[in-house]
Design an enzyme around this catalytic site. Structure first.
Site, PDB file in Angstrom:
ATOM      1  N   CYS A  63       5.604  -0.113   7.014  1.00  0.00           N
ATOM      2  CA  CYS A  63       5.307   1.072   6.209  1.00  0.00           C
ATOM      3  C   CYS A  63       6.541   1.404   5.377  1.00  0.00           C
ATOM      4  O   CYS A  63       7.659   1.366   5.900  1.00  0.00           O
ATOM      5  CB  CYS A  63       4.971   2.232   7.141  1.00  0.00           C
ATOM      6  SG  CYS A  63       4.583   3.764   6.282  1.00  0.00           S
ATOM      7  N   LEU A  64       6.341   1.725   4.101  1.00  0.00           N
ATOM      8  CA  LEU A  64       7.487   2.042   3.242  1.00  0.00           C
ATOM      9  C   LEU A  64       8.210   3.314   3.694  1.00  0.00           C
ATOM     10  O   LEU A  64       9.359   3.533   3.318  1.00  0.00           O
ATOM     11  CB  LEU A  64       7.033   2.180   1.776  1.00  0.00           C
ATOM     12  CG  LEU A  64       6.560   0.878   1.108  1.00  0.00           C
ATOM     13  CD1 LEU A  64       6.121   1.140  -0.323  1.00  0.00           C
ATOM     14  CD2 LEU A  64       7.647  -0.182   1.140  1.00  0.00           C
TER      15      LEU A  64
ATOM     16  N   HIS B 142      -4.596   1.923   7.688  1.00  0.00           N
ATOM     17  CA  HIS B 142      -3.200   2.381   7.718  1.00  0.00           C
ATOM     18  C   HIS B 142      -2.980   3.514   6.704  1.00  0.00           C
ATOM     19  O   HIS B 142      -2.442   4.565   7.042  1.00  0.00           O
ATOM     20  CB  HIS B 142      -2.270   1.192   7.417  1.00  0.00           C
ATOM     21  CG  HIS B 142      -0.819   1.546   7.328  1.00  0.00           C
ATOM     22  ND1 HIS B 142       0.107   1.108   8.238  1.00  0.00           N
ATOM     23  CD2 HIS B 142      -0.135   2.312   6.422  1.00  0.00           C
ATOM     24  CE1 HIS B 142       1.304   1.593   7.912  1.00  0.00           C
ATOM     25  NE2 HIS B 142       1.182   2.307   6.808  1.00  0.00           N
ATOM     26  N   GLU B 143      -3.443   3.296   5.473  1.00  0.00           N
ATOM     27  CA  GLU B 143      -3.219   4.300   4.418  1.00  0.00           C
ATOM     28  C   GLU B 143      -4.064   5.550   4.646  1.00  0.00           C
ATOM     29  O   GLU B 143      -3.620   6.665   4.372  1.00  0.00           O
ATOM     30  CB  GLU B 143      -3.508   3.709   3.036  1.00  0.00           C
ATOM     31  CG  GLU B 143      -2.670   2.490   2.644  1.00  0.00           C
ATOM     32  CD  GLU B 143      -1.168   2.670   2.789  1.00  0.00           C
ATOM     33  OE1 GLU B 143      -0.690   3.820   2.717  1.00  0.00           O
ATOM     34  OE2 GLU B 143      -0.464   1.677   3.015  1.00  0.00           O
TER      35      GLU B 143
ATOM     36  N   GLY C 192       0.830  -1.195   0.000  1.00  0.00           N
ATOM     37  CA  GLY C 192       0.000   0.000   0.000  1.00  0.00           C
ATOM     38  C   GLY C 192       0.862   1.241   0.000  1.00  0.00           C
ATOM     39  O   GLY C 192       2.023   1.197   0.418  1.00  0.00           O
TER      40      GLY C 192
ATOM     41  N   HIS D 187      -2.418   8.022   6.837  1.00  0.00           N
ATOM     42  CA  HIS D 187      -1.417   8.869   6.163  1.00  0.00           C
ATOM     43  C   HIS D 187      -2.064  10.150   5.620  1.00  0.00           C
ATOM     44  O   HIS D 187      -1.448  11.206   5.623  1.00  0.00           O
ATOM     45  CB  HIS D 187      -0.777   8.125   4.983  1.00  0.00           C
ATOM     46  CG  HIS D 187       0.326   7.187   5.373  1.00  0.00           C
ATOM     47  ND1 HIS D 187       1.453   7.599   6.036  1.00  0.00           N
ATOM     48  CD2 HIS D 187       0.483   5.857   5.181  1.00  0.00           C
ATOM     49  CE1 HIS D 187       2.267   6.556   6.234  1.00  0.00           C
ATOM     50  NE2 HIS D 187       1.690   5.480   5.718  1.00  0.00           N
TER      51      HIS D 187
ATOM     52  N   GLN E 270       3.277   9.936   0.802  1.00  0.00           N
ATOM     53  CA  GLN E 270       4.556   9.235   0.952  1.00  0.00           C
ATOM     54  C   GLN E 270       5.512   9.526  -0.200  1.00  0.00           C
ATOM     55  O   GLN E 270       6.700   9.253  -0.108  1.00  0.00           O
ATOM     56  CB  GLN E 270       4.330   7.719   1.094  1.00  0.00           C
ATOM     57  CG  GLN E 270       3.651   7.356   2.420  1.00  0.00           C
ATOM     58  CD  GLN E 270       3.473   5.862   2.534  1.00  0.00           C
ATOM     59  OE1 GLN E 270       2.480   5.320   2.067  1.00  0.00           O
ATOM     60  NE2 GLN E 270       4.436   5.184   3.126  1.00  0.00           N
TER      61      GLN E 270
HETATM   62 CO    CO Z   1       2.437   3.574   5.636  1.00  0.00          CO
END
Ligand code: CO
Length: 177
Positions: free
Chosen positions: A101-102, A143-144, A45, A147, A50
């Site tokens: 998380c990236l 989660h996304e 995701g 962000h 990000q």
């Molecule tokens: Co993330």
């Protein structure tokens, strides 16, 4: 095109993203670039912030385990869920899941989430959809969506775990710099 991912504690990650108003070519390029960037880092995701774009856009692609050798076959582009301007309509139950998380590469920890959610969102053409899930997708969406509101999953850890994380993270960042 692969874009750079901002890494915690980059200030972009605290930004509140703005609703998308134009469902145009620029949005489609953003979504395509987000897919390339996510796949390149083996993510499931990614939120637009990000890659430093403060728009309410996220993508999720849950891997299908056909060919573990090639990420593009595990996560074909056509399987990508493109979620724009999402709103949670209903949320119920509780679950815990080990998230990553990236923007916090290499760190994984369990956080609390709703078990089941119902979300309304728009696709790349502006069409409205409603989605309900009580499995991995529900967790990934929460989660996304965090962000988009300037929140990162490590902020959901207990005080002790958070302190431990911050200490380890600073140490690790010094090493990579
Ligand atoms: Co993330």
């Amino acid at each position: 095109m692969i874009r750079d991912i901002v890494i915690y504690p980059d200030k972009h990650l605290k930004e509140i993203s703005k609703p998308v108003e134009r469902f145009d070519e620029a949005l489609h390029t953003l979504l395509d670039d987000m897919y390339d960037t996510m796949i390149n880092r083996n993510g499931v995701g990614l939120a637009a912030i990000q890659i430093a774009v403060p728009q309410r856009v996220l993508i999720i692609n849950v891997p299908v385990d056909t060919d573990p050798e090639d990420p593009r076959e595990q996560q074909p582009k056509e399987n990508t869920l493109e979620v724009i301007n999402p709103v949670i309509l209903e949320a119920e139950g509780k679950t815990r899941y080990q998230e990553g998380c990236l923007s916090v590469p290499g760190f994984f920890e369990e956080v609390d989430r709703f078990k089941k959610i119902k979300v309304e969102y728009q696709d790349r053409h502006g069409e409205r959809h409603i989605l309900e899930d009580d499995d991995f997708l529900a967790i990934a969406l929460q989660h996304e969506m965090d962000h988009l509101d300037g929140k990162v999953f490590v902020e959901k850890l207990s005080i002790l775990k958070r302190k431990k994380f911050e200490k380890e993270w600073k140490k690790r960042q010094k090493k990579t710099l």
